[in-house]
Design a protein around this motif. Structure first.
Motif, PDB file in Angstrom:
ATOM      1  N   ARG A  69       0.824  -1.439  -0.373  1.00  0.00           N
ATOM      2  CA  ARG A  69       0.356  -0.044   0.081  1.00  0.00           C
ATOM      3  C   ARG A  69       0.643   1.371   0.076  1.00  0.00           C
ATOM      4  NH1 ARG A  69      -0.149   2.641   4.889  1.00  0.00           N
ATOM      5  NH2 ARG A  69       1.081   1.151   6.516  1.00  0.00           N
ATOM      6  N   GLU A  70       0.619   2.622  -0.700  1.00  0.00           N
ATOM      7  CA  GLU A  70       0.993   3.473  -0.828  1.00  0.00           C
ATOM      8  C   GLU A  70       1.367   3.689   0.726  1.00  0.00           C
ATOM      9  OE1 GLU A  70       0.311   8.147  -2.976  1.00  0.00           O
ATOM     10  OE2 GLU A  70       0.310   6.223  -4.124  1.00  0.00           O
ATOM     11  N   ILE A  71       2.190   4.068   1.654  1.00  0.00           N
ATOM     12  CA  ILE A  71       2.091   5.194   2.865  1.00  0.00           C
ATOM     13  C   ILE A  71       2.198   6.989   2.310  1.00  0.00           C
ATOM     14  CG2 ILE A  71       3.533   5.442   4.574  1.00  0.00           C
ATOM     15  CD1 ILE A  71       4.938   2.961   3.840  1.00  0.00           C
ATOM     16  N   THR A  72       3.244   7.355   1.439  1.00  0.00           N
ATOM     17  CA  THR A  72       3.001   9.073   1.387  1.00  0.00           C
ATOM     18  C   THR A  72       3.416   8.984   0.125  1.00  0.00           C
ATOM     19  OG1 THR A  72       3.591  10.907   2.449  1.00  0.00           O
ATOM     20  CG2 THR A  72       4.416   9.507   2.715  1.00  0.00           C
ATOM     21  N   ARG A  73       3.894   9.900  -0.656  1.00  0.00           N
ATOM     22  CA  ARG A  73       3.664  11.127  -1.517  1.00  0.00           C
ATOM     23  C   ARG A  73       4.399  12.191  -1.491  1.00  0.00           C
ATOM     24  NH1 ARG A  73       0.960  10.221  -7.013  1.00  0.00           N
ATOM     25  NH2 ARG A  73       0.177   8.299  -6.255  1.00  0.00           N
ATOM     26  N   TYR A  74       5.587  13.166  -2.326  1.00  0.00           N
ATOM     27  CA  TYR A  74       4.718  14.707  -2.154  1.00  0.00           C
ATOM     28  C   TYR A  74       6.672  14.874  -2.992  1.00  0.00           C
ATOM     29  CZ  TYR A  74       9.056  13.378   0.666  1.00  0.00           C
ATOM     30  OH  TYR A  74      10.221  12.301   1.650  1.00  0.00           O
ATOM     31  N   GLU A  75       6.645  15.838  -3.493  1.00  0.00           N
ATOM     32  CA  GLU A  75       7.823  16.595  -4.063  1.00  0.00           C
ATOM     33  C   GLU A  75       8.754  16.741  -4.020  1.00  0.00           C
ATOM     34  OE1 GLU A  75       6.359  19.117  -7.667  1.00  0.00           O
ATOM     35  OE2 GLU A  75       5.665  17.861  -8.767  1.00  0.00           O
ATOM     36  N   PHE A  76       9.417  16.724  -3.818  1.00  0.00           N
ATOM     37  CA  PHE A  76      11.239  16.766  -3.435  1.00  0.00           C
ATOM     38  C   PHE A  76      11.950  17.679  -4.453  1.00  0.00           C
ATOM     39  CE2 PHE A  76      15.051  16.752  -1.535  1.00  0.00           C
ATOM     40  CZ  PHE A  76      15.102  17.908  -0.506  1.00  0.00           C
ATOM     41  N   SER A  77      12.773  18.745  -4.280  1.00  0.00           N
ATOM     42  CA  SER A  77      13.650  19.310  -5.543  1.00  0.00           C
ATOM     43  C   SER A  77      15.373  20.221  -4.650  1.00  0.00           C
ATOM     44  CB  SER A  77      13.083  21.068  -5.718  1.00  0.00           C
ATOM     45  OG  SER A  77      12.291  21.849  -6.131  1.00  0.00           O
ATOM     46  N   TYR A  78      15.708  19.187  -5.205  1.00  0.00           N
ATOM     47  CA  TYR A  78      17.595  19.179  -4.571  1.00  0.00           C
ATOM     48  C   TYR A  78      18.150  20.246  -5.404  1.00  0.00           C
ATOM     49  CZ  TYR A  78      17.328  14.092  -3.011  1.00  0.00           C
ATOM     50  OH  TYR A  78      16.881  13.106  -1.952  1.00  0.00           O
ATOM     51  N   PRO A  79      18.664  20.802  -4.545  1.00  0.00           N
ATOM     52  CA  PRO A  79      19.876  22.314  -5.478  1.00  0.00           C
ATOM     53  C   PRO A  79      19.608  22.189  -6.479  1.00  0.00           C
ATOM     54  CG  PRO A  79      20.420  21.855  -3.286  1.00  0.00           C
ATOM     55  CD  PRO A  79      19.635  20.791  -4.138  1.00  0.00           C
ATOM     56  N   GLY A  80      19.065  23.019  -7.646  1.00  0.00           N
ATOM     57  CA  GLY A  80      19.335  23.024  -8.456  1.00  0.00           C
ATOM     58  C   GLY A  80      18.993  22.077  -9.938  1.00  0.00           C
ATOM     59  N   LYS A  81      18.366  21.225  -9.090  1.00  0.00           N
ATOM     60  CA  LYS A  81      17.048  20.217  -9.686  1.00  0.00           C
ATOM     61  C   LYS A  81      16.012  20.998 -10.139  1.00  0.00           C
ATOM     62  CE  LYS A  81      20.342  17.660 -10.830  1.00  0.00           C
ATOM     63  NZ  LYS A  81      21.239  16.823 -11.391  1.00  0.00           N
ATOM     64  N   LYS A  82      15.273  20.272 -10.700  1.00  0.00           N
ATOM     65  CA  LYS A  82      14.079  19.842 -10.657  1.00  0.00           C
ATOM     66  C   LYS A  82      12.810  19.343 -10.035  1.00  0.00           C
ATOM     67  CE  LYS A  82      13.366  18.044 -14.778  1.00  0.00           C
ATOM     68  NZ  LYS A  82      11.808  17.735 -16.579  1.00  0.00           N
ATOM     69  N   PRO A  83      12.141  20.009  -9.860  1.00  0.00           N
ATOM     70  CA  PRO A  83      11.242  18.283  -8.102  1.00  0.00           C
ATOM     71  C   PRO A  83      11.136  17.655  -8.768  1.00  0.00           C
ATOM     72  CG  PRO A  83       9.803  20.745  -8.932  1.00  0.00           C
ATOM     73  CD  PRO A  83      11.104  20.454 -10.004  1.00  0.00           C
ATOM     74  N   ILE A  84      10.921  16.199  -8.104  1.00  0.00           N
ATOM     75  CA  ILE A  84      10.776  14.930  -8.181  1.00  0.00           C
ATOM     76  C   ILE A  84       9.438  14.777  -7.181  1.00  0.00           C
ATOM     77  CG2 ILE A  84      13.043  14.326  -9.354  1.00  0.00           C
ATOM     78  CD1 ILE A  84      13.754  12.939  -6.781  1.00  0.00           C
ATOM     79  N   LEU A  85       8.818  12.989  -7.714  1.00  0.00           N
ATOM     80  CA  LEU A  85       8.223  13.669  -7.272  1.00  0.00           C
ATOM     81  C   LEU A  85       8.448  12.141  -6.194  1.00  0.00           C
ATOM     82  CD1 LEU A  85       4.828  13.252  -5.746  1.00  0.00           C
ATOM     83  CD2 LEU A  85       4.142  11.439  -7.987  1.00  0.00           C
ATOM     84  N   LEU A  86       8.322  11.110  -5.337  1.00  0.00           N
ATOM     85  CA  LEU A  86       8.693  10.608  -4.139  1.00  0.00           C
ATOM     86  C   LEU A  86       7.605  10.087  -3.877  1.00  0.00           C
ATOM     87  CD1 LEU A  86      11.678  12.233  -1.932  1.00  0.00           C
ATOM     88  CD2 LEU A  86      11.529  10.522  -4.546  1.00  0.00           C
ATOM     89  N   ILE A  87       7.051   9.003  -3.721  1.00  0.00           N
ATOM     90  CA  ILE A  87       6.265   7.779  -3.633  1.00  0.00           C
ATOM     91  C   ILE A  87       6.435   6.733  -2.572  1.00  0.00           C
ATOM     92  CG2 ILE A  87       4.311   6.376  -4.107  1.00  0.00           C
ATOM     93  CD1 ILE A  87       4.316   8.233  -6.850  1.00  0.00           C
ATOM     94  N   PHE A  88       5.797   6.551  -1.699  1.00  0.00           N
ATOM     95  CA  PHE A  88       7.084   6.251  -0.538  1.00  0.00           C
ATOM     96  C   PHE A  88       5.772   4.590  -0.401  1.00  0.00           C
ATOM     97  CE2 PHE A  88       9.095   9.680   0.263  1.00  0.00           C
ATOM     98  CZ  PHE A  88      10.383   8.711   0.754  1.00  0.00           C
ATOM     99  N   ILE A  89       5.869   3.031  -0.963  1.00  0.00           N
ATOM    100  CA  ILE A  89       5.339   2.301  -0.974  1.00  0.00           C
ATOM    101  C   ILE A  89       5.316   1.031   0.694  1.00  0.00           C
ATOM    102  CG2 ILE A  89       4.300   0.392  -1.927  1.00  0.00           C
ATOM    103  CD1 ILE A  89       4.345   2.299  -4.151  1.00  0.00           C
ATOM    104  N   ALA A  90       4.988   1.153   0.632  1.00  0.00           N
ATOM    105  CA  ALA A  90       5.158  -0.464   2.214  1.00  0.00           C
ATOM    106  C   ALA A  90       5.199  -2.163   1.259  1.00  0.00           C
ATOM    107  CB  ALA A  90       4.159  -0.441   3.140  1.00  0.00           C
ATOM    108  N   VAL A  91       6.170  -2.024   1.677  1.00  0.00           N
ATOM    109  CA  VAL A  91       6.386  -3.709   1.255  1.00  0.00           C
ATOM    110  C   VAL A  91       6.715  -4.574   2.631  1.00  0.00           C
ATOM    111  CG1 VAL A  91       8.015  -5.637   0.004  1.00  0.00           C
ATOM    112  CG2 VAL A  91       7.527  -2.590  -0.826  1.00  0.00           C
ATOM    113  N   GLN A  92       5.673  -5.154   3.185  1.00  0.00           N
ATOM    114  CA  GLN A  92       5.856  -6.583   4.156  1.00  0.00           C
ATOM    115  C   GLN A  92       5.716  -7.404   3.744  1.00  0.00           C
ATOM    116  OE1 GLN A  92       2.749  -4.905   5.785  1.00  0.00           O
ATOM    117  NE2 GLN A  92       3.983  -4.316   7.613  1.00  0.00           N
ATOM    118  N   GLU A  93       5.132  -8.296   1.633  1.00  0.00           N
ATOM    119  CA  GLU A  93       5.804  -9.850   1.586  1.00  0.00           C
ATOM    120  C   GLU A  93       6.362  -9.330   0.564  1.00  0.00           C
ATOM    121  OE1 GLU A  93       1.612 -11.142   1.237  1.00  0.00           O
ATOM    122  OE2 GLU A  93       0.892 -10.010   2.218  1.00  0.00           O
ATOM    123  N   TRP A  94       7.530 -10.578   0.340  1.00  0.00           N
ATOM    124  CA  TRP A  94       7.763 -10.710  -0.669  1.00  0.00           C
ATOM    125  C   TRP A  94       8.653 -12.220  -0.556  1.00  0.00           C
ATOM    126  CZ3 TRP A  94       9.625  -8.058   3.516  1.00  0.00           C
ATOM    127  CH2 TRP A  94      10.423  -8.229   3.979  1.00  0.00           C
TER     128      TRP A  94
END
Length: 116
Positions: free
Chosen positions: A55-80
């Motif tokens: 399941r998706e936990i959260t998502r947000y945009e983040f900008s590293y200095p001098g770079k375009k914003p990127i979308l970070l998506i965090f997904i829980a992995v509990q089964e593999w």
């Protein structure tokens, strides 16, 4: 990825951008991929496991200095299936949530860690 109350973190190689920083396993989506499918593929490539889409936990945009914003998506992995195998990192560690701030993480991951 979480197992027995511990979260898997990975250290980037010296030949990569942000060398030596810690991060969560995963990576970029390829055209036409969903976030869950991209994570399953990345975990197969990076760690040699077959993960179930979590399941998706959260998502947000983040900008590293001098770079375009990127979308970070965090997904829980509990089964593999399969044994976690380090295929591309300089190190892997299973750590408790309370220990995460002791590691030098990618700046984009800090808001996620702070929200845990």
């Amino acid at each position: 990825m979480e197992r027995d109350g511990r979260i898997l973190i990975c250290r980037r190689r010296e030949d990569q951008p942000h060398a030596g920083k810690w991060e969560f396993p995963g990576g970029k989506m390829e055209p036409g991929e969903t976030p869950g499918a991209a994570l399953v593929r990345e975990l197969r490539e990076e760690l040699g496991i077959e993960a179930a889409e979590g399941r998706e936990i959260t998502r947000y945009e983040f900008s590293y200095p001098g770079k375009k914003p990127i979308l970070l998506i965090f997904i829980a992995v509990q089964e593999w299936s399969g044994q976690v195998e380090n295929r591309i990192f300089t190190g892997l560690e299973w750590v408790g949530r309370e220990q995460l701030r002791e590691y030098d993480f990618l700046e984009g991951d800090i808001p996620f860690i702070d929200g845990l």
